[in-house]
Motif scaffolding. Structure first.
Motif, PDB file in Angstrom:
ATOM      1  N   TYR A  55      50.847  62.392  36.393  1.00  0.00           N
ATOM      2  CA  TYR A  55      51.349  61.020  36.438  1.00  0.00           C
ATOM      3  C   TYR A  55      52.332  60.722  35.316  1.00  0.00           C
ATOM      4  N   ASN A  56      52.871  61.771  34.712  1.00  0.00           N
ATOM      5  CA  ASN A  56      53.831  61.603  33.624  1.00  0.00           C
ATOM      6  C   ASN A  56      55.158  61.091  34.193  1.00  0.00           C
ATOM      7  N   VAL A  57      55.489  59.840  33.906  1.00  0.00           N
ATOM      8  CA  VAL A  57      56.649  59.199  34.526  1.00  0.00           C
ATOM      9  C   VAL A  57      57.979  59.861  34.147  1.00  0.00           C
ATOM     10  N   SER A  64      48.588  55.201  38.473  1.00  0.00           N
ATOM     11  CA  SER A  64      49.138  54.951  37.142  1.00  0.00           C
ATOM     12  C   SER A  64      49.846  53.600  37.095  1.00  0.00           C
ATOM     13  N   ILE A  65      49.449  52.759  36.152  1.00  0.00           N
ATOM     14  CA  ILE A  65      50.106  51.458  35.984  1.00  0.00           C
ATOM     15  C   ILE A  65      51.555  51.658  35.568  1.00  0.00           C
ATOM     16  N   GLU A  66      51.776  52.618  34.669  1.00  0.00           N
ATOM     17  CA  GLU A  66      53.142  52.876  34.206  1.00  0.00           C
ATOM     18  C   GLU A  66      54.035  53.293  35.366  1.00  0.00           C
ATOM     19  N   ALA A  67      53.551  54.166  36.224  1.00  0.00           N
ATOM     20  CA  ALA A  67      54.346  54.627  37.363  1.00  0.00           C
ATOM     21  C   ALA A  67      54.574  53.513  38.373  1.00  0.00           C
ATOM     22  N   SER A  68      53.553  52.704  38.625  1.00  0.00           N
ATOM     23  CA  SER A  68      53.683  51.642  39.622  1.00  0.00           C
ATOM     24  C   SER A  68      54.639  50.542  39.178  1.00  0.00           C
ATOM     25  N   HIS A  69      54.929  50.467  37.874  1.00  0.00           N
ATOM     26  CA  HIS A  69      55.871  49.473  37.358  1.00  0.00           C
ATOM     27  C   HIS A  69      57.204  50.100  36.960  1.00  0.00           C
ATOM     28  N   THR A 117      62.121  42.888  35.494  1.00  0.00           N
ATOM     29  CA  THR A 117      61.025  42.520  34.581  1.00  0.00           C
ATOM     30  C   THR A 117      60.632  43.670  33.663  1.00  0.00           C
ATOM     31  N   GLU A 118      61.527  44.648  33.513  1.00  0.00           N
ATOM     32  CA  GLU A 118      61.220  45.817  32.682  1.00  0.00           C
ATOM     33  C   GLU A 118      60.984  45.402  31.233  1.00  0.00           C
ATOM     34  N   PRO A 119      59.850  45.805  30.645  1.00  0.00           N
ATOM     35  CA  PRO A 119      59.554  45.409  29.264  1.00  0.00           C
ATOM     36  C   PRO A 119      60.454  46.120  28.259  1.00  0.00           C
ATOM     37  N   ILE A 120      60.518  45.560  27.079  1.00  0.00           N
ATOM     38  CA  ILE A 120      61.337  46.158  26.022  1.00  0.00           C
ATOM     39  C   ILE A 120      60.742  47.486  25.586  1.00  0.00           C
ATOM     40  N   ARG A 121      59.421  47.505  25.421  1.00  0.00           N
ATOM     41  CA  ARG A 121      58.722  48.729  25.036  1.00  0.00           C
ATOM     42  C   ARG A 121      58.070  49.349  26.264  1.00  0.00           C
ATOM     43  N   PHE A 130      55.461  51.222  28.836  1.00  0.00           N
ATOM     44  CA  PHE A 130      54.033  51.002  29.055  1.00  0.00           C
ATOM     45  C   PHE A 130      53.174  51.998  28.267  1.00  0.00           C
ATOM     46  N   LYS A 131      53.731  53.162  27.954  1.00  0.00           N
ATOM     47  CA  LYS A 131      52.905  54.158  27.281  1.00  0.00           C
ATOM     48  C   LYS A 131      52.474  53.709  25.893  1.00  0.00           C
ATOM     49  N   TYR A 132      53.138  52.678  25.352  1.00  0.00           N
ATOM     50  CA  TYR A 132      52.766  52.158  24.044  1.00  0.00           C
ATOM     51  C   TYR A 132      51.758  51.019  24.139  1.00  0.00           C
TER      52      TYR A 132
END
Length: 202
Positions: free
Chosen positions: A83-85, A153-158, A191-195, A197-199
């Motif tokens: 699941y590594n984006v 994976s939340i990171e992948a889904s976003h 809506t992409e965050p500045i940092r 999701f992995k952080y």
């Protein structure tokens, strides 16, 4: 506590080298420096292997149009972390190169004119596949990887990049999920965050 401090220090140094490699990759003249920075990151610790180094090397190879070797680096990461984006997106770029003439011409706002310069043959990326059947098999595998990552994976889904490449696959096979994938791509890009999701702590 001393061991923990040493490990934390090594991670910090490695991350700095990988960050530097990413900056070097932005300029073709600095590709050698990018490779040196990745080697420095790898050499920080010999006790264990850091998959971020494989990912960084994969993107460097992509930038150099060396798609076969790039594919090996990304697959090495995905074997350990499916699941590594960044690795998923890198592998998707191998399957769907950004300068793929079919994809590029389809999504260009203006069609090419007779006066448009042809792409230099020397700059065209090497094929990562031995045949069209091999490429089709990799497209099918990529589809499964992306869908599985989105589901788990939340990171992948976003990730807008994950949804974008999934939309290309859906469109190619006339899948009904094509429109929804494009909508999600736009939604999560806006809506992409500045940092990354992995952080974040979920």
């Amino acid at each position: 506590e001393i061991c923990a401090c040493l490990v934390g220090s090594e991670m910090c140094i490695r991350d700095r080298w990988l960050f530097a490699s990413g900056l070097y990759m932005k300029v073709p003249e600095n590709y050698n420096d990018a490779g040196d920075a990745i080697n420095e990151a790898i050499g920080v610790s010999k006790e264990f292997k850091n998959l971020n180094c494989n990912t960084a090397r994969g993107y460097l190879l992509l930038a150099q149009n060396r798609y076969k070797r790039a594919s090996k680096e990304f697959n090495t990461v995905l074997l350990a972390d499916p699941y590594n984006v960044p690795a998923l997106v890198g592998l998707a770029q191998v399957v769907y190169p950004e300068d793929d003439t079919k994809v590029c011409s389809y999504y260009k706002l203006r069609p090419p004119t007779p006066d448009s310069p042809d792409q230099d043959e020397a700059l065209k990326p090497e094929s990562a596949f031995v045949s069209e059947a091999d490429r089709s098999a990799n497209v099918a595998r990529l589809k499964l990887l992306l869908e599985s990552a989105i589901a788990h994976s939340i990171e992948a889904s976003h990730s807008p990049e994950v949804w974008w490449y999934l939309s290309l696959i859906y469109e190619q096979y006339k899948d009904i999920g094509y429109e929804n994938a494009l909508i999600n791509c736009v939604r999560y890009k806006e809506t992409e965050p500045i940092r990354p999701f992995k952080y974040c702590d979920f």
